[in-house]
Design a protein around this motif. Sequence first.
Motif, PDB file in Angstrom:
ATOM      1  N   TYR A 263       0.822  -1.194   0.000  1.00  0.00           N
ATOM      2  CA  TYR A 263       0.000   0.000   0.000  1.00  0.00           C
ATOM      3  C   TYR A 263       0.864   1.255   0.000  1.00  0.00           C
ATOM      4  O   TYR A 263       1.918   1.298   0.626  1.00  0.00           O
ATOM      5  N   GLY A 264       0.358   2.266  -0.699  1.00  0.00           N
ATOM      6  CA  GLY A 264       1.012   3.559  -0.664  1.00  0.00           C
ATOM      7  C   GLY A 264       0.786   4.224   0.678  1.00  0.00           C
ATOM      8  O   GLY A 264      -0.132   3.887   1.418  1.00  0.00           O
ATOM      9  N   ASP A 265       1.617   5.196   0.984  1.00  0.00           N
ATOM     10  CA  ASP A 265       1.541   5.844   2.282  1.00  0.00           C
ATOM     11  C   ASP A 265       0.300   6.705   2.454  1.00  0.00           C
ATOM     12  O   ASP A 265      -0.205   6.859   3.566  1.00  0.00           O
ATOM     13  N   SER A 266      -0.205   7.242   1.354  1.00  0.00           N
ATOM     14  CA  SER A 266      -1.276   8.236   1.463  1.00  0.00           C
ATOM     15  C   SER A 266      -2.572   7.669   2.042  1.00  0.00           C
ATOM     16  O   SER A 266      -3.292   8.376   2.725  1.00  0.00           O
ATOM     17  N   MET A 267      -2.858   6.410   1.778  1.00  0.00           N
ATOM     18  CA  MET A 267      -4.118   5.850   2.257  1.00  0.00           C
ATOM     19  C   MET A 267      -3.922   4.603   3.112  1.00  0.00           C
ATOM     20  O   MET A 267      -4.894   3.921   3.435  1.00  0.00           O
ATOM     21  N   LYS A 268      -2.689   4.324   3.480  1.00  0.00           N
ATOM     22  CA  LYS A 268      -2.409   3.113   4.248  1.00  0.00           C
ATOM     23  C   LYS A 268      -3.236   3.093   5.527  1.00  0.00           C
ATOM     24  O   LYS A 268      -3.336   4.089   6.236  1.00  0.00           O
ATOM     25  N   GLY A 269      -3.834   1.943   5.786  1.00  0.00           N
ATOM     26  CA  GLY A 269      -4.675   1.796   6.970  1.00  0.00           C
ATOM     27  C   GLY A 269      -6.136   2.092   6.704  1.00  0.00           C
ATOM     28  O   GLY A 269      -6.999   1.768   7.525  1.00  0.00           O
ATOM     29  N   ARG A 270      -6.416   2.693   5.557  1.00  0.00           N
ATOM     30  CA  ARG A 270      -7.799   3.034   5.221  1.00  0.00           C
ATOM     31  C   ARG A 270      -8.273   2.331   3.958  1.00  0.00           C
ATOM     32  O   ARG A 270      -9.426   2.498   3.557  1.00  0.00           O
ATOM     33  N   VAL A 271      -7.398   1.567   3.336  1.00  0.00           N
ATOM     34  CA  VAL A 271      -7.759   0.879   2.096  1.00  0.00           C
ATOM     35  C   VAL A 271      -7.362  -0.582   2.173  1.00  0.00           C
ATOM     36  O   VAL A 271      -6.463  -0.967   2.925  1.00  0.00           O
ATOM     37  N   SER A 272      -8.035  -1.359   1.337  1.00  0.00           N
ATOM     38  CA  SER A 272      -7.718  -2.775   1.230  1.00  0.00           C
ATOM     39  C   SER A 272      -7.932  -3.203  -0.213  1.00  0.00           C
ATOM     40  O   SER A 272      -8.964  -2.879  -0.809  1.00  0.00           O
ATOM     41  N   ILE A 273      -6.980  -3.915  -0.766  1.00  0.00           N
ATOM     42  CA  ILE A 273      -7.116  -4.433  -2.114  1.00  0.00           C
ATOM     43  C   ILE A 273      -7.407  -5.924  -2.036  1.00  0.00           C
ATOM     44  O   ILE A 273      -6.854  -6.636  -1.197  1.00  0.00           O
ATOM     45  N   SER A 274      -8.293  -6.361  -2.903  1.00  0.00           N
ATOM     46  CA  SER A 274      -8.640  -7.779  -2.917  1.00  0.00           C
ATOM     47  C   SER A 274      -9.014  -8.167  -4.343  1.00  0.00           C
ATOM     48  O   SER A 274      -9.221  -7.314  -5.197  1.00  0.00           O
ATOM     49  N   ARG A 275      -9.087  -9.445  -4.580  1.00  0.00           N
ATOM     50  CA  ARG A 275      -9.493  -9.918  -5.897  1.00  0.00           C
ATOM     51  C   ARG A 275     -10.364 -11.143  -5.748  1.00  0.00           C
ATOM     52  O   ARG A 275     -10.213 -11.928  -4.806  1.00  0.00           O
ATOM     53  N   ASP A 276     -11.280 -11.277  -6.681  1.00  0.00           N
ATOM     54  CA  ASP A 276     -12.188 -12.415  -6.713  1.00  0.00           C
ATOM     55  C   ASP A 276     -11.973 -13.114  -8.042  1.00  0.00           C
ATOM     56  O   ASP A 276     -12.390 -12.600  -9.094  1.00  0.00           O
ATOM     57  N   ILE A 277     -11.329 -14.252  -7.993  1.00  0.00           N
ATOM     58  CA  ILE A 277     -11.024 -14.990  -9.221  1.00  0.00           C
ATOM     59  C   ILE A 277     -12.295 -15.413  -9.939  1.00  0.00           C
ATOM     60  O   ILE A 277     -12.376 -15.357 -11.168  1.00  0.00           O
ATOM     61  N   THR A 278     -13.313 -15.789  -9.183  1.00  0.00           N
ATOM     62  CA  THR A 278     -14.556 -16.274  -9.796  1.00  0.00           C
ATOM     63  C   THR A 278     -15.279 -15.174 -10.550  1.00  0.00           C
ATOM     64  O   THR A 278     -15.965 -15.436 -11.531  1.00  0.00           O
ATOM     65  N   LYS A 279     -15.114 -13.934 -10.103  1.00  0.00           N
ATOM     66  CA  LYS A 279     -15.745 -12.804 -10.784  1.00  0.00           C
ATOM     67  C   LYS A 279     -14.751 -12.052 -11.666  1.00  0.00           C
ATOM     68  O   LYS A 279     -15.115 -11.057 -12.307  1.00  0.00           O
ATOM     69  N   ASN A 280     -13.506 -12.532 -11.674  1.00  0.00           N
ATOM     70  CA  ASN A 280     -12.460 -11.875 -12.454  1.00  0.00           C
ATOM     71  C   ASN A 280     -12.418 -10.371 -12.179  1.00  0.00           C
ATOM     72  O   ASN A 280     -12.386  -9.548 -13.102  1.00  0.00           O
ATOM     73  N   THR A 281     -12.411 -10.023 -10.921  1.00  0.00           N
ATOM     74  CA  THR A 281     -12.509  -8.625 -10.520  1.00  0.00           C
ATOM     75  C   THR A 281     -11.501  -8.320  -9.412  1.00  0.00           C
ATOM     76  O   THR A 281     -11.284  -9.141  -8.521  1.00  0.00           O
ATOM     77  N   VAL A 282     -10.945  -7.126  -9.496  1.00  0.00           N
ATOM     78  CA  VAL A 282     -10.075  -6.601  -8.446  1.00  0.00           C
ATOM     79  C   VAL A 282     -10.816  -5.453  -7.768  1.00  0.00           C
ATOM     80  O   VAL A 282     -11.423  -4.615  -8.456  1.00  0.00           O
ATOM     81  N   TYR A 283     -10.760  -5.420  -6.458  1.00  0.00           N
ATOM     82  CA  TYR A 283     -11.488  -4.420  -5.698  1.00  0.00           C
ATOM     83  C   TYR A 283     -10.526  -3.524  -4.914  1.00  0.00           C
ATOM     84  O   TYR A 283      -9.450  -3.955  -4.506  1.00  0.00           O
ATOM     85  N   LEU A 284     -11.000  -2.307  -4.683  1.00  0.00           N
ATOM     86  CA  LEU A 284     -10.314  -1.416  -3.764  1.00  0.00           C
ATOM     87  C   LEU A 284     -11.364  -0.888  -2.792  1.00  0.00           C
ATOM     88  O   LEU A 284     -12.253  -0.141  -3.188  1.00  0.00           O
ATOM     89  N   SER A 285     -11.251  -1.301  -1.554  1.00  0.00           N
ATOM     90  CA  SER A 285     -12.178  -0.851  -0.521  1.00  0.00           C
ATOM     91  C   SER A 285     -11.526   0.301   0.239  1.00  0.00           C
ATOM     92  O   SER A 285     -10.419   0.162   0.752  1.00  0.00           O
ATOM     93  N   MET A 286     -12.222   1.416   0.287  1.00  0.00           N
ATOM     94  CA  MET A 286     -11.688   2.616   0.921  1.00  0.00           C
ATOM     95  C   MET A 286     -12.603   3.043   2.056  1.00  0.00           C
ATOM     96  O   MET A 286     -13.829   3.131   1.867  1.00  0.00           O
ATOM     97  N   ASN A 287     -12.034   3.296   3.193  1.00  0.00           N
ATOM     98  CA  ASN A 287     -12.800   3.682   4.373  1.00  0.00           C
ATOM     99  C   ASN A 287     -12.359   5.045   4.880  1.00  0.00           C
ATOM    100  O   ASN A 287     -11.246   5.512   4.599  1.00  0.00           O
TER     101      ASN A 287
END
Length: 118
Positions: A59-83
Amino acid sequence: QVQLVESGGGLVQAGESLKLSCVPSRRLVSFNALGWYRQVPGRERELVARILNSHLASYGDSMKGRVSISRDITKNTVYLSMNNLEPEDTAVYYCYGRIRLDSMYEYWGQGTQVTVSS
């Protein structure tokens, strides 16, 4: 040509959450790196989050601790969750993908706008 299509951007208020999605035109397992970057006019594009094919996320420093990256192989999708979004997070968010063939090839999505109001 590989395409990356982002979605999920929009206008939110400070403190709210948002989840971005990126669907590549090739299978996720084709990529040895996938990630999210963001850019504000007049500034360089910066790393938000990246995941390697080893499943190691960084993770980059600017949003570290507030974001999470994940991927779903079954949906062929990459997500970025931001809080807990802040007005300073307002930017265009780009999906990034890298494929290794005879050489390294990098691809970018068209970007999705995220605007955080105070």
